[in-house]
Design a protein around this motif. Structure first.
Motif, short mmCIF file in Angstrom:
data_model
loop_
_atom_site.label_atom_id
_atom_site.label_comp_id
_atom_site.label_asym_id
_atom_site.label_seq_id
_atom_site.Cartn_x
_atom_site.Cartn_y
_atom_site.Cartn_z
N ILE A 74 -2.53 -0.12 -5.30
CA ILE A 74 -3.89 -0.45 -4.90
C ILE A 74 -4.80 -0.29 -6.10
O ILE A 74 -4.65 0.65 -6.89
CB ILE A 74 -4.37 0.45 -3.73
CG1 ILE A 74 -5.78 0.05 -3.30
CG2 ILE A 74 -4.31 1.93 -4.10
CD1 ILE A 74 -6.25 0.76 -2.03
N TYR B 153 0.83 -1.21 0.00
CA TYR B 153 0.00 0.00 0.00
C TYR B 153 0.86 1.25 0.00
O TYR B 153 0.56 2.23 -0.69
CB TYR B 153 -0.93 0.00 1.21
CG TYR B 153 -2.06 1.00 1.06
CD1 TYR B 153 -1.89 2.34 1.36
CD2 TYR B 153 -3.30 0.60 0.56
CE1 TYR B 153 -2.90 3.26 1.19
CE2 TYR B 153 -4.32 1.50 0.40
CZ TYR B 153 -4.12 2.83 0.72
OH TYR B 153 -5.13 3.74 0.54
N LEU C 229 -5.89 5.28 -7.85
CA LEU C 229 -7.13 4.92 -8.53
C LEU C 229 -7.48 5.87 -9.66
O LEU C 229 -8.46 5.64 -10.38
CB LEU C 229 -8.28 4.88 -7.52
CG LEU C 229 -8.12 3.93 -6.33
CD1 LEU C 229 -9.36 3.95 -5.45
CD2 LEU C 229 -7.81 2.52 -6.80
N THR D 295 -4.45 7.02 -2.32
CA THR D 295 -5.61 6.33 -2.89
C THR D 295 -6.12 7.05 -4.13
O THR D 295 -6.39 6.43 -5.16
CB THR D 295 -6.74 6.23 -1.85
OG1 THR D 295 -6.24 5.57 -0.68
CG2 THR D 295 -7.92 5.45 -2.41
N THR E 240 -4.79 -0.44 4.66
CA THR E 240 -5.09 0.88 5.18
C THR E 240 -5.68 0.81 6.56
O THR E 240 -5.55 1.74 7.34
CB THR E 240 -6.03 1.63 4.22
OG1 THR E 240 -5.38 1.73 2.96
CG2 THR E 240 -6.34 3.01 4.72
N LEU F 137 -11.66 -2.82 0.82
CA LEU F 137 -11.16 -2.08 1.97
C LEU F 137 -12.31 -1.37 2.67
O LEU F 137 -12.44 -1.42 3.89
CB LEU F 137 -10.10 -1.08 1.51
CG LEU F 137 -9.83 0.12 2.43
CD1 LEU F 137 -9.17 -0.36 3.70
CD2 LEU F 137 -8.96 1.13 1.72
N ILE G 299 -13.61 8.91 -1.37
CA ILE G 299 -12.49 8.83 -0.41
C ILE G 299 -12.72 9.77 0.77
O ILE G 299 -11.78 10.27 1.38
CB ILE G 299 -11.13 9.14 -1.08
CG1 ILE G 299 -11.14 10.51 -1.76
CG2 ILE G 299 -10.75 8.05 -2.06
CD1 ILE G 299 -9.77 10.93 -2.28
N GLU H 66 -9.64 -3.59 -4.94
CA GLU H 66 -9.06 -3.69 -3.61
C GLU H 66 -9.60 -2.61 -2.69
O GLU H 66 -9.91 -2.86 -1.52
CB GLU H 66 -7.54 -3.62 -3.71
CG GLU H 66 -6.92 -4.82 -4.39
CD GLU H 66 -5.47 -4.62 -4.76
OE1 GLU H 66 -4.79 -5.62 -5.02
OE2 GLU H 66 -5.02 -3.45 -4.81
N TYR H 67 -9.72 -1.41 -3.22
CA TYR H 67 -10.20 -0.31 -2.39
C TYR H 67 -11.66 -0.52 -1.99
O TYR H 67 -12.06 -0.23 -0.86
CB TYR H 67 -10.06 1.01 -3.13
CG TYR H 67 -10.55 2.20 -2.34
CD1 TYR H 67 -9.98 2.52 -1.11
CD2 TYR H 67 -11.60 2.98 -2.80
CE1 TYR H 67 -10.43 3.59 -0.37
CE2 TYR H 67 -12.06 4.06 -2.07
CZ TYR H 67 -11.48 4.36 -0.86
OH TYR H 67 -11.93 5.43 -0.11
N LYS H 68 -12.45 -1.07 -2.91
CA LYS H 68 -13.85 -1.32 -2.58
C LYS H 68 -13.97 -2.31 -1.42
O LYS H 68 -14.83 -2.16 -0.54
CB LYS H 68 -14.58 -1.86 -3.81
CG LYS H 68 -14.83 -0.82 -4.89
CD LYS H 68 -15.54 -1.44 -6.08
CE LYS H 68 -15.82 -0.43 -7.17
NZ LYS H 68 -16.49 -1.04 -8.35
#
Length: 262
Positions: A41, A36, A154, A150, A254, A49, A162, A45-47
């Protein structure tokens, strides 16, 4: 503790920092954490998270709300300044749509983490101090940096999605952290109670490390399955479970990241 000054020996935040030093180093050097920090990322992956963060903060903030008048919780209860659940709801709705509640998949370690928070909320609310400090001060310290990482990773053109990283109710993170620490230090604890709070802070780090490990295992299994499917040239139907599982690798990167920037 021997390295603490006489002043720091009465400083609960400094005691937590000292007690969790080794756990901090272990978690900071996991593959997920390092990944990270390098800005590696993806949107998937962020979703995921967001899903794990939501579960953790929902449990923490519900228990803080329930125990807001408890003598150990009241001094560090700042829902207007710190609460994250609404921001996470907004972020998830941005990416998933209005039916985002139906699209939640988190690893078993996340469930163990939230179960522990709810248990102490029922049985020993004093220990919520450890989890609140570990999460919120970490988020305040790392929020701006993580938000930028982030957004850049992205390719987001705006701050939508965010908002978790923003604290509009806190004009100066550094000053607020000083206030928060002073409030923590005002909590009256016996030596035994103080020892329990420190032990719980160590546990909070361990829960995060366990989630790291859980996600890494899931990622490895999923990556292997994807490679095998490609080699067989078989087209699998797109499913929420497959998409979420593939995204699990950074779900906790994160979660822990903010902790290490306190």
């Amino acid at each position: 503790m021997s390295s603490l000054s006489s002043k720091d020996r009465n400083d609960l935040s400094e005691q937590i920092k000292a007690a969790t030093k080794n756990n901090h180093v272990r978690a900071e050097n996991t593959q997920l954490m390092l990944s990270y920090q390098k800005g590696q990322i993806t949107m998937t992956e962020y979703k995921v998270l967001l899903c794990s963060l939501y579960e953790i903060y929902q449990a923490l903030e519900e228990e803080l709300d329930t125990n807001a008048s408890h003598p150990a919780v009241a001094p560090i209860y700042f829902p207007q300044e710190l609460a994250r659940v609404n921001s996470l709801q907004s972020d998830r709705e941005h990416f998933f749509g209005s039916d985002w509640r139906k699209k939640v998949i988190v690893p078993a370690a996340t469930h163990r983490y939230t179960q522990r928070i709810r248990q102490i909320g029922r049985e020993n609310p004093m220990l919520l101090v450890s989890h609140a400090y570990t999460r919120y001060l970490g988020d305040l310290s790392g929020g701006q940096v993580l938000g930028k990482i982030t957004q850049k990773s992205l390719g987001l053109s705006s701050k939508e999605g965010i908002s978790f990283f923003s604290f509009p109710g806190v004009s100066s993170p550094n000053r607020f952290k000083q206030l928060y620490r002073s409030r923590m230090n005002s909590i009256e604890l016996t030596e035994q109670e103080r020892a329990e709070v420190l032990e719980e802070a160590v546990s909070a780090f361990e829960f995060n490390i366990q989630v790291f490990d859980d996600l890494q295992k899931m990622l490895s299994v999923t990556a292997e399955a994807v490679d095998q499917s490609k080699s067989r040239t078989v087209n699998f139907p797109s499913s929420p479970i497959m998409h979420f599982t593939m995204g699990l690798c950074v779900a906790v990167a994160t979660i822990g990241m903010g902790i290490y920037l306190m």
